[in-house]
Design an enzyme around this catalytic site. Structure first.
Site, PDB file in Angstrom:
ATOM      1  N   CYS A  40     -35.722   7.792  52.353  1.00  0.00           N
ATOM      2  CA  CYS A  40     -35.289   6.290  52.085  1.00  0.00           C
ATOM      3  C   CYS A  40     -34.831   6.192  50.573  1.00  0.00           C
ATOM      4  CB  CYS A  40     -36.672   5.424  52.551  1.00  0.00           C
ATOM      5  SG  CYS A  40     -36.130   3.829  52.738  1.00  0.00           S
ATOM      6  N   HIS A  41     -35.615   5.267  49.808  1.00  0.00           N
ATOM      7  CA  HIS A  41     -35.272   5.173  48.591  1.00  0.00           C
ATOM      8  C   HIS A  41     -35.858   6.254  47.567  1.00  0.00           C
ATOM      9  CE1 HIS A  41     -34.210   1.214  50.045  1.00  0.00           C
ATOM     10  NE2 HIS A  41     -33.819   0.990  49.233  1.00  0.00           N
TER      11      HIS A  41
END
Length: 179
Positions: A112-113
């Protein structure tokens, strides 16, 4: 319980704001495969998980990242969320810990991030990664190549886009670390 990762020690690095399922799903899969897991953080006590923007559960921290040695672990997992990797990339010890893993050629899995932390550690140049789409520009600007794939494995880096990729992400970690 599988024994694919028996005798393997894996660090998870996270802090408040971690996307809860990106911490719990890989952790459960790796423990089921026989791995011993330590949750490292930049703060003692516990960290708060989140379900996107809603507060989730607390998770007990095993050790401060500043007190951990990369040589004690076989792999590193970086769960996402937005606040979690943003806070971690501002911590010198967390960034150095990530860089040590990559420099040693040990697996680092980020979802994800979480690739923001890889960008901050200056380890993406020349590598192909995936991530949440909003991190694409940061990866490209840091010299990496971004792809929109469920899971990407390039050198020591294993990356995935979002919680929908967790099964593939966890399976790739087990495959790579279990070799």
């Amino acid at each position: 319980m599988s024994t694919a990762l028996k005798g393997k020690k894996i660090a998870f690095l996270a802090t408040d704001g971690v996307e809860q399922v990106e911490l719990t799903a890989p952790r459960e899969a790796l423990e089921k495969a026989g791995a011993d897991i330590d949750l490292l953080s930049i703060k003692e006590g516990s960290i708060d998980g989140y379900h996107h923007l809603d507060k989730g559960d607390p998770f007990k921290v095993d050790k401060l990242v500043s007190d951990a040695e990369s040589g004690d672990y076989d792999a590193l997992v970086l769960p996402g969320g937005v606040a979690n990797p943003d806070a971690l990339r501002q911590d010198h010890a967390a960034v150095a810990f990530v860089r040590d893993f990559v420099d040693a050629g040990k697996p680092v899995a980020a979802i994800c991030h979480a690739p923001w932390l890889l960008v901050e550690a200056n380890v993406v140049r020349g590598h192909t990664l995936t991530s949440f789409p909003s991190v694409k520009t940061d990866i490209v600007n840091a010299g990496g190549h971004w792809v929109d794939e469920q899971v990407c494995h390039d050198g020591p880096l294993i990356t995935s886009r979002n919680p929908g990729d967790l099964d593939a992400f966890s399976n790739r970690i087990i495959e790579v670390v279990g070799r």
